[in-house]
Design an enzyme around this catalytic site. Structure first.
Site, PDB file in Angstrom:
ATOM      1  N   LYS A 109       0.826  -1.199   0.000  1.00 59.25           N
ATOM      2  CA  LYS A 109       0.000   0.000   0.000  1.00 59.25           C
ATOM      3  C   LYS A 109       0.863   1.253   0.000  1.00 59.25           C
ATOM      4  CE  LYS A 109      -1.682   2.675   3.052  1.00 59.25           C
ATOM      5  NZ  LYS A 109      -2.275   3.342   4.220  1.00 59.25           N
ATOM      6  N   ASP A 137      -6.123   0.354   0.748  1.00 56.56           N
ATOM      7  CA  ASP A 137      -6.208   0.445   2.202  1.00 56.56           C
ATOM      8  C   ASP A 137      -7.514  -0.216   2.649  1.00 56.56           C
ATOM      9  OD1 ASP A 137      -8.173   2.191   1.390  1.00 56.56           O
ATOM     10  OD2 ASP A 137      -7.318   3.952   2.349  1.00 56.56           O
TER      11      ASP A 137
END
Length: 209
Positions: A122, A140
């Protein structure tokens, strides 16, 4: 919903969300600052991330100053971001590695970014998107949750979600997807009690709640 392919559905989702939310423009595209900001953003709210980032770079202007800064001072400057001791240590460690191994520059590819301590997919994708404007999809909790609710994917963790989305989301909207879904997840499609009655994606949603 079944009338659309996943690619078509993703295009419609971005189109409809873009009618409701403005894609946020982060003027500071300096790769190092984007990386630090993303580290600071972990497990905290956007306003805390903003404050901690501003505090840090108001006193220490670049990677060299941050690397040489007393750890205790960095901790105090970023305290509002939470887990500040861990984050301060990570920022200092990453800064030193970037100076020693990359001449103070942040690499612009997934492989080398993932080799930095504490940098997961991420964080790496955020750097690729927001610093280098590369077509990538940072996943996320919002993007993971919403992608499953909408029926775009059927996955158990964010990394699997990223891989699935990467297979069918068109290149030209990958950069937009994260920011629009995050705003959507923060304001409408919340983890608990999503506001389906005002949802712009209601007709596209599989309602996997």
């Amino acid at each position: 919903m079944s009338d659309y392919s996943k690619e078509e559905k993703s295009l419609l989702i971005v189109e409809k969300l873009n009618e409701v939310f403005d894609v946020r423009v982060f003027e500071d595209k300096d790769p190092y600052r984007v990386l630090v900001r993303t580290i600071l953003s972990q497990r905290t709210r956007d306003e805390n991330t903003d404050q901690a980032t501003n505090n840090l770079f108001s006193k220490y202007k670049d990677i060299y100053e941050v690397a040489d800064a007393p750890t205790e001072d960095v901790e105090e400057l970023i305290r509002c971001s939470g887990f500040y001791r861990v984050k301060a240590g990570r920022i200092k460690e990453v800064s030193r590695i970037l100076i020693d191994q990359y001449g103070g520059e942040v690499p612009n590819n997934m492989k080398e970014l993932l080799e930095l301590p504490g940098v997961g997919r991420k964080t790496a994708n955020c750097v690729l998107v927001y610093a280098f404007e590369e077509p990538a999809i940072p996943v996320d909790t919002h993007v993971h949750r919403i992608s499953n609710r909408l029926g775009l994917v059927n996955t158990k963790d964010p990394e699997d979600t990223e891989k699935e989305l990467d297979n069918f989301v068109p290149e030209d909207i990958k950069i937009l997807l994260n920011d629009l879904m995050v705003q959507f997840g923060q304001n409408i499609c919340k983890p608990i009690s999503p506001q389906c009655e005002i949802c712009p994606l209601d007709e596209l949603c599989d309602k996997n709640i």
